[in-house]
Design a protein around this motif. Structure first.
Motif, PDB file in Angstrom:
ATOM      1  N   ALA A 148      -7.752   8.112  -5.908  1.00 24.54           N
ATOM      2  CA  ALA A 148      -7.123   6.814  -5.678  1.00 24.54           C
ATOM      3  C   ALA A 148      -5.760   6.946  -5.008  1.00 24.54           C
ATOM      4  O   ALA A 148      -5.217   5.964  -4.486  1.00 24.54           O
ATOM      5  CB  ALA A 148      -6.977   6.061  -7.000  1.00 24.54           C
ATOM      6  N   LEU A 149      -5.199   8.145  -5.017  1.00 28.81           N
ATOM      7  CA  LEU A 149      -3.900   8.367  -4.388  1.00 28.81           C
ATOM      8  C   LEU A 149      -4.005   9.153  -3.083  1.00 28.81           C
ATOM      9  O   LEU A 149      -2.995   9.581  -2.537  1.00 28.81           O
ATOM     10  CB  LEU A 149      -2.965   9.097  -5.370  1.00 28.81           C
ATOM     11  N   ARG A 150      -5.205   9.310  -2.575  1.00 24.03           N
ATOM     12  CA  ARG A 150      -5.400  10.019  -1.309  1.00 24.03           C
ATOM     13  C   ARG A 150      -5.194   9.071  -0.125  1.00 24.03           C
ATOM     14  O   ARG A 150      -5.600   7.924  -0.143  1.00 24.03           O
ATOM     15  CB  ARG A 150      -6.815  10.609  -1.231  1.00 24.03           C
ATOM     16  N   ASN A 151      -4.562   9.582   0.888  1.00 17.91           N
ATOM     17  CA  ASN A 151      -4.391   8.890   2.167  1.00 17.91           C
ATOM     18  C   ASN A 151      -3.727   7.521   2.009  1.00 17.91           C
ATOM     19  O   ASN A 151      -4.173   6.515   2.550  1.00 17.91           O
ATOM     20  CB  ASN A 151      -5.740   8.765   2.879  1.00 17.91           C
ATOM     21  N   ARG A 152      -2.631   7.528   1.256  1.00 24.32           N
ATOM     22  CA  ARG A 152      -1.871   6.286   1.076  1.00 24.32           C
ATOM     23  C   ARG A 152      -0.405   6.593   0.799  1.00 24.32           C
ATOM     24  O   ARG A 152      -0.048   7.690   0.370  1.00 24.32           O
ATOM     25  CB  ARG A 152      -2.449   5.449  -0.065  1.00 24.32           C
ATOM     26  N   VAL A 153       0.419   5.612   1.075  1.00 23.86           N
ATOM     27  CA  VAL A 153       1.850   5.670   0.792  1.00 23.86           C
ATOM     28  C   VAL A 153       2.096   4.909  -0.501  1.00 23.86           C
ATOM     29  O   VAL A 153       1.624   3.777  -0.670  1.00 23.86           O
ATOM     30  CB  VAL A 153       2.669   5.034   1.938  1.00 23.86           C
ATOM     31  N   VAL A 154       2.831   5.545  -1.423  1.00 22.31           N
ATOM     32  CA  VAL A 154       3.093   4.945  -2.729  1.00 22.31           C
ATOM     33  C   VAL A 154       4.598   4.853  -2.948  1.00 22.31           C
ATOM     34  O   VAL A 154       5.317   5.849  -2.810  1.00 22.31           O
ATOM     35  CB  VAL A 154       2.476   5.790  -3.864  1.00 22.31           C
ATOM     36  N   ASP A 155       5.091   3.646  -3.246  1.00 20.72           N
ATOM     37  CA  ASP A 155       6.499   3.473  -3.639  1.00 20.72           C
ATOM     38  C   ASP A 155       6.584   3.666  -5.145  1.00 20.72           C
ATOM     39  O   ASP A 155       6.009   2.899  -5.910  1.00 20.72           O
ATOM     40  CB  ASP A 155       6.990   2.066  -3.265  1.00 20.72           C
ATOM     41  N   TRP A 156       7.330   4.702  -5.570  1.00 16.97           N
ATOM     42  CA  TRP A 156       7.321   5.076  -6.988  1.00 16.97           C
ATOM     43  C   TRP A 156       8.744   5.055  -7.548  1.00 16.97           C
ATOM     44  O   TRP A 156       9.564   5.903  -7.224  1.00 16.97           O
ATOM     45  CB  TRP A 156       6.717   6.474  -7.157  1.00 16.97           C
TER      46      TRP A 156
END
Length: 296
Positions: free
Chosen positions: A195-203
């Protein structure tokens, strides 16, 4: 084998034990200058003294690895800079990883990264992100806020020696921070969760003003007062300090950017996807650090 670049730094030192707990074999690449290079970090940790400026070192670092965590940064180091580490070094490592058949690279980035970002650090992060997106590997970009522990340490050091806490600008502008513990947890999650592959995450972890951070430090120490540096002086310092202290100029430039309000961001949507990852805020970090003194 998972490579952690910058594995002796503040964030890398938090990531490595979590990977070991998950049963992973780890290789750590670091220069061994900004932080001491350890003789041993664990039976399943291979230590590699290497420099991101070297194509040979980068190729050696990624050889035999299935995944890479890029946790290095030149922002807080006085003997290098973001262009050498966060842009050129990152791009050099990404190219080496792609050529070596690495399947997944997790890039620690910064909220606000953009080609036209207001400070050089954000532009360097954007260049590295762009190289990663076009690398052909699976990727995860984790855009953090300012590291909470690092900010606390910067503000607490003068409190111990002078009884003062530096507050840049008005002190009333909200800034979103990310704790080291939270950043490390999402890195490890990204390595195993599709679910965290190939994406930008603001953490992020918590949004605070400098005044709130200062008051928490006063309460912890039982004393202290704020040493205020006006916003106009901060902006001037970001330019005037460049010839004699690029590091100080970077810090002042970042403070001026934070004063604009752009360093505050909404992190609840990403957090809601992964509610099992704990949120570590200001009070938890202070509690872990214990009695007044240097922060862990």
């Amino acid at each position: 084998m998972i490579l952690v670049v910058g594995g002796t730094g503040r964030l890398g030192r938090a990531v490595v034990p979590l990977l070991l707990q998950a049963g992973q074999q780890v290789r750590v690449m670091a220069r061994g200058t900004s932080q001491p290079f350890p003789e041993k970090m664990g039976d399943d940790v291979e230590l590699l003294r290497g420099d991101l400026a070297s194509d040979t070192d980068c190729r050696q670092a990624v050889a035999g690895c299935t995944a890479v965590v890029f946790a290095a940064s030149g922002f807080g180091a006085k003997d290098t800079n973001p262009r050498a580490v966060d842009r050129d070094g990152a791009i050099r490592l990404i190219r080496a990883a792609g050529a070596a058949g690495v399947r997944h690279l997790v890039m620690m980035s910064m909220h606000g990264a953009a080609p036209n970002g207001p400070i050089d650090y954000l532009r360097c992060k954007a260049a590295a992100e762009d190289a990663l997106w076009s690398s052909g590997m699976d990727w995860t970009v984790i855009r953090m806020g300012a590291l909470l522990e690092q900010r606390l340490e910067i503000m607490a050091a003068p409190l111990e020696s002078k009884g003062k806490v530096p507050v840049f600008g008005s002190g009333s502008v909200p800034v979103t921070y990310t704790s080291v513990r939270d950043a490390a947890a999402v890195v490890v999650r990204a390595l195993r969760d599709p679910a965290l592959r190939n994406r930008v995450v603001d953490w992020g972890s918590q949004t605070l003003t400098a005044n709130e951070v200062a008051e928490a430090l006063f309460a912890r120490a039982g004393r202290g007062s704020a040493q205020r540096i006006p916003a106009a002086a901060v902006r001037a310092l970001s330019v005037a300090a460049k010839p004699f202290s690029p590091f100080l100029a970077r810090v002042a430039g970042a403070a001026a950017w934070e004063e604009s309000g752009a360093a505050s961001f909404e992190f609840a949507p990403a957090r809601s996807e992964f509610p099992d990852i704990p949120v570590t805020g200001l009070q938890q970090v202070l509690e872990v650090s214990g009695t007044p003194g240097p922060l862990a």
